[in-house]
Design an enzyme around this catalytic site. Structure first.
Site, PDB file in Angstrom:
ATOM      1  N   GLU A 162      -3.887   7.450  -3.613  1.00 16.87           N
ATOM      2  CA  GLU A 162      -3.800   6.129  -2.990  1.00 16.87           C
ATOM      3  C   GLU A 162      -3.543   5.081  -4.060  1.00 16.87           C
ATOM      4  O   GLU A 162      -4.270   5.018  -5.060  1.00 16.87           O
ATOM      5  CB  GLU A 162      -5.097   5.819  -2.242  1.00 16.87           C
ATOM      6  CG  GLU A 162      -5.079   4.501  -1.504  1.00 16.87           C
ATOM      7  CD  GLU A 162      -6.373   4.240  -0.745  1.00 16.87           C
ATOM      8  OE1 GLU A 162      -6.348   4.267   0.491  1.00 16.87           O
ATOM      9  OE2 GLU A 162      -7.414   4.032  -1.403  1.00 16.87           O
ATOM     10  N   TYR A 214       0.865  -1.195   0.000  1.00 15.84           N
ATOM     11  CA  TYR A 214       0.000   0.000   0.000  1.00 15.84           C
ATOM     12  C   TYR A 214       0.890   1.230   0.000  1.00 15.84           C
ATOM     13  O   TYR A 214       1.885   1.305   0.736  1.00 15.84           O
ATOM     14  CB  TYR A 214      -0.907   0.028   1.239  1.00 15.84           C
ATOM     15  CG  TYR A 214      -1.669   1.334   1.383  1.00 15.84           C
ATOM     16  CD1 TYR A 214      -2.943   1.466   0.843  1.00 15.84           C
ATOM     17  CD2 TYR A 214      -1.110   2.434   2.026  1.00 15.84           C
ATOM     18  CE1 TYR A 214      -3.637   2.660   0.944  1.00 15.84           C
ATOM     19  CE2 TYR A 214      -1.793   3.629   2.128  1.00 15.84           C
ATOM     20  CZ  TYR A 214      -3.057   3.736   1.582  1.00 15.84           C
ATOM     21  OH  TYR A 214      -3.740   4.926   1.679  1.00 15.84           O
TER      22      TYR A 214
END
Length: 388
Positions: free
Chosen positions: A199, A111
């Site tokens: 993101e 991530y």
């Protein structure tokens, strides 16, 4: 403002972030043609629903296809149908397009994200080895697995900071160099485009030691869109709340919520306090609506109409502090708006500030079903009682 995954990837690619080859498709036939191209180089391709929401994979909006026919069938099942995820709410969102993407040989999922941290007034780089998992879930259950690095706006990101993130993710050898390049490019994209959030989840490490943004979400600072006309053109109005769009046309700040009491307030801080006190008295606000300090009768009328579009609204609370504008002028505007709109549900109005007494008198003598209040607690108690 948010954009779709395929738009976010195209933007990041301009800054040097590695993304998979992909094509957008609006029909079953287009999906099949795109799949043929990617399946010529690998055993699978991916068909991904394009909506402004996360959790698409868990909701069946991301599927693998081993043939062009299978990709077309997946597209047919998605297009025109409603996809419900934990971020869309129970009403879901209609899928109007799908992204057909090449398959990659994934070794690890990570991530990587960037947000503006208001507390430190810096861009915060967030990374985690828990790629593919909602970052909120990671923060709740295993917060120690989230790495954070803050960038000094006067200096910008430095290579050692990117290396620190790469090592924190457990990357090795040539993976580190590729990660540093990607993180530096991502920061430039964030800064140059006036992003509020970027993101990449997951950021994948392939068996060939490449780092690829397999998914991407970008949110922009609305206040900066004036200097990014090319980005503003990416806006998909069909993905946005029609009430919020209507509010924007009248320079009103509106956000839909899921309660039963509509709120009309001047000032963001007062609006937040109003929503809190409604919760304190046992009900929930249906919206956040800040009409600003200098709202005119046209804006107030528009605000009432927007609130009443929400079929969940059972009562309206108007909470105004008259500073620059006098409360008697505000009261006259409320009365005129109430007459124009024809409000049948309970309406509670709390006025404080300049000429508040005169304003409350005007409201009480208007001959309309308007309940007046002086204190916030009094207003909240009355509006909750009105619907219970």
């Amino acid at each position: 403002m948010n954009i779709h995954e395929y738009q976010a990837k195209a933007l990041l690619a301009k800054f040097g972030v590695t993304v998979p080859r992909s094509k957008i498709a609006f029909t079953q036939q287009e999906a099949e043609e795109a799949a043929k191209e990617f399946l010529a180089d690998g055993p699978v391709c991916v068909v991904k629903a394009q909506i402004h929401a996360g959790g698409r994979g868990k909701a069946g909006g991301v599927k693998l296809a081993k043939s062009a026919e299978e990709a077309g069938q997946i597209a047919k099942e998605l297009l025109g149908n409603v996809l419900v995820t934990h971020q869309t709410g129970p009403e879901g969102k209609e899928v109007q397009k799908v992204l057909v993407e090449e398959g990659r040989n994934i070794a690890r999922e990570l991530y990587l994200g960037m947000v503006v941290d208001r507390g430190t007034q810096r861009v915060c780089i967030m990374a985690s080895t828990e790629g593919g998992v909602e970052i909120e879930e990671v923060a709740e259950k295993t917060p120690e697995k989230i790495l954070k690095e803050y960038v000094d706006p006067a200096i910008g990101i430095l290579p050692y900071q990117a290396r620190k993130v790469a090592f924190g993710l457990g990357l090795e050898k040539k993976q580190v160099g590729k990660a540093v390049k990607l993180i530096m490019a991502l920061y430039q994209a964030f800064l140059t485009s006036d992003c509020a959030m970027v993101e990449i989840n997951p950021l994948v490490v392939t068996a060939e030691d490449d780092l690829i943004a397999l998914d991407a979400k970008i949110g922009f600072d609305d206040s900066a869109l004036g200097r990014h006309k090319d980005i503003e053109e990416l806006r998909d109005l069909s993905e946005e709340d029609e009430k919020e769009l209507a509010a924007a046309r009248f320079n009103l700040n509106y956000v839909s919520l899921d309660g039963s009491i509509g709120c009309m307030v001047n000032g963001a801080g007062l609006a937040m306090a109003t929503m809190d006190i409604i919760k304190l008295y046992g009900e929930s606000p249906a919206n956040f609506l800040d009409v600003g300090g200098g709202a005119n009768a046209e804006q107030v009328t528009a605000a009432f109409k927007i609130i009443m579009r929400d079929e969940n609204v059972k009562a309206i609370l108007v909470n105004i502090f008259g500073g620059i504008m006098r409360c008697d002028i505000i009261a006259e505007g409320i009365i005129q708006a109430a007459k124009d709109v024809g409000i049948a549900m309970p309406l509670v109005v709390r006025l404080q500030g300049t000429n508040a007494d005169a304003g409350r008198k005007i409201l009480s003598e208007a001959g309309l079903n308007i309940i007046t209040a002086e204190q916030m607690s009094d207003a909240a108690e009355k509006v909750v009682a009105a619907i219970q």
